[in-house]
Design a protein around this motif. Structure first.
Motif, short mmCIF file in Angstrom:
data_model
loop_
_atom_site.label_atom_id
_atom_site.label_comp_id
_atom_site.label_asym_id
_atom_site.label_seq_id
_atom_site.Cartn_x
_atom_site.Cartn_y
_atom_site.Cartn_z
N ILE A 9 6.45 -30.01 9.82
CA ILE A 9 7.41 -29.10 9.19
C ILE A 9 6.89 -28.60 7.84
N LEU A 25 10.76 -23.84 14.14
CA LEU A 25 9.67 -23.96 13.18
C LEU A 25 8.57 -22.98 13.56
N ILE A 61 10.79 -22.57 8.34
CA ILE A 61 11.98 -22.91 9.11
C ILE A 61 12.88 -21.69 9.24
N PHE A 81 16.73 -31.50 14.17
CA PHE A 81 15.93 -30.30 13.87
C PHE A 81 16.65 -29.05 14.40
#
Length: 469
Positions: free
Chosen positions: A75, A105, A80, A101
């Motif tokens: 990440i 991503l 994001i 999550f």
């Protein structure tokens, strides 16, 4: 006549993995971490490219990487985004996904490969680069691969099982004689990594031209560059034709009404998109995973994700069989579980790309109806988000993904799964032995009202009683 090159080396291993892309690296790392001897061969030199076609990592894949202690590091390398915008009208919110999550991503494939390669090296995988598979034969107990090295000499490797993760032109699949039926969906797709002076307010975004003759997809890398993928029905040329930067600007202008100030391209490329799937993922003691088993359009960004989840499904099953904990029939469930997923991804990604390039009145009408329905119906949007993210994938009514669960010792389920074992979650105070050999025992939090027992597979799914363990 020149003499044939002699075999310079003969090796044995538990599992031979052919292809050092993301699927092969994850699989090899899992097996080596389980204590098995793993040899990974790759025809290319040892060099992770800084150019990439794949860049989208969905929630379910991040969960799989979390179960290997890699998600948080990955990440940090990307951008994001909490939503996807499709056809310029539909906003698919990912922030409500039932996951640690709840986002997409955006990060280059090479960042995924670097983390997986590091883990595989630390686990003891034997890497062998510049090895090309020339033949593959099987006996009832082994697989023998003949390899040709860069200097023309040959090597022989004998394994108990082998896995082809060597891409859409898989030498393993061809050696097995497994067909790869399908077709080219779109030809002459252009790809560019560029800077944008005035990027769209919300990304990623898939937009189409009013006439349906072109589309573009834009996603941010987070380093100042943006990935642009585009297609123009009126400009279909061979993949070998160079891409002129003006072509990218013109595509953006037609689909967005502006070129967003595109400049400073660091990569320009042209490719075609196929839809193909092998009818079977197993042939005796050899398996296919990732692009060797299925390829599909880039719409939805599911290709890399599907391959990594193939590997996560297969690795624990191979480890249990090779350790003598489960019968060989467990490996048949790889086909029954993952092949339908590959088929579903072909359908959804194919539908997205066909709607994106709709230019006939009936198809335009269908796209309008679907986008209106998605805009008006929140349950439909949530269902679509679950399918694309992978969080809604279930293998049957008994075998479903388990979300992260807080455990009694202030840890999480996906931290416990890092051991590569089953995790059996029971009420506090339970002392009975685990129901599956080698399972890790854990307990619900004291504040939990659950009094049942939940057995979680190493890949984060519930366990069906029909699974041959």
């Amino acid at each position: 006549m020149a003499a044939e090159p002699s075999t310079t080396e003969t090796t044995t291993t538990d599992v031979l993995v052919v292809g050092a892309g993301p699927s092969g690296l994850l699989l090899a790392g899992d097996l080596a971490a389980a204590g098995l001897r793993v040899t990974l061969v790759e025809r290319r030199p040892h060099k992770i490219s800084n150019l990439t076609r794949a860049f989208a990592i969905h929630a379910r894949t991040l969960e799989a990487l979390d179960a290997r202690g890699l998600a948080d590091d990955l990440i940090k390398t990307g951008s994001i985004t909490p939503a996807l915008r499709v056809f310029g009208r539909v906003r698919m919110d990912l922030s409500h996904l039932p996951s640690r999550f709840p986002f997409l991503l955006i990060t280059p494939q090479y960042e995924v490969e670097r983390l997986l390669e590091r883990r595989a090296v630390e686990a003891g995988v034997d890497f062998r680069y510049e090895r090309e598979l020339t033949s593959l034969t099987q006996s009832p107990t082994t697989v023998t691969a003949e390899l040709r090295t860069a200097d023309g000499t040959s090597e022989t490797t004998t394994a108990r099982y082998a896995v082809g993760t060597d891409g859409h032109r898989s030498a393993v699949r061809e050696a097995l004689g497994i067909p790869f039926p399908g077709e080219a969906v779109l030809k002459s797709i252009v790809l560019a990594d560029v800077r944008l002076s005035e990027p769209p307010a919300e990304l990623p975004q898939l937009s189409t031209a009013p006439d349906g003759n072109s589309f573009t997809f834009i996603a941010p890398f987070g380093d100042g560059y943006y990935r642009v993928i585009g297609w123009d029905r009126n400009h279909v040329v061979p993949d070998s034709d160079p891409v002129d930067f003006s072509e990218i600007r013109a595509l953006l202008q037609r689909t967005h009404g502006t070129d967003h100030g595109a400049h400073d391209a660091r990569w320009l490329s042209r490719f075609h998109s196929d839809e193909r799937q092998a009818p079977r993922y197993r042939e005796g003691r050899v398996f296919l995973a990732g692009d060797a088993a299925h390829v599909h359009s880039p719409a939805g960004g599911q290709g890399l994700n599907t391959g990594l989840q193939d590997a996560a499904n297969l690795s624990w099953k191979l480890a249990r069989v090779l350790d003598g904990e489960s019968p060989d029939t467990l490996l048949d469930t790889y086909q029954s579980e993952r092949h339908p997923v590959g088929t579903a991804v072909l359908r959804t990604s194919g539908a997205l790309v066909r709607l994106a390039v709709a230019h006939t009145a009936p198809r335009k009408a269908l796209r309008a109806v679907l986008t209106t329905a998605l805009n008006l119906l929140a349950p439909a949007r949530r269902k679509a988000a679950g399918q694309i993210s992978g969080t809604a994938i279930a293998y049957d009514k008994h075998t479903r993904r388990v979300p992260d669960i807080a455990l009694s010792d202030d840890t999480r389920l996906y931290e416990a799964l890092r051991a590569g074992k089953f995790v059996e979650i029971t009420p506090l105070g339970t002392t009975a032995p685990p129901t599956v050999t080698g399972a890790i025992q854990a307990h619900w939090r004291q504040s939990s009202s659950r009094k049942d027992t939940l057995l979680v597979r190493p890949d984060g799914y519930t366990t069906s009683a029909a699974l041959p363990l």
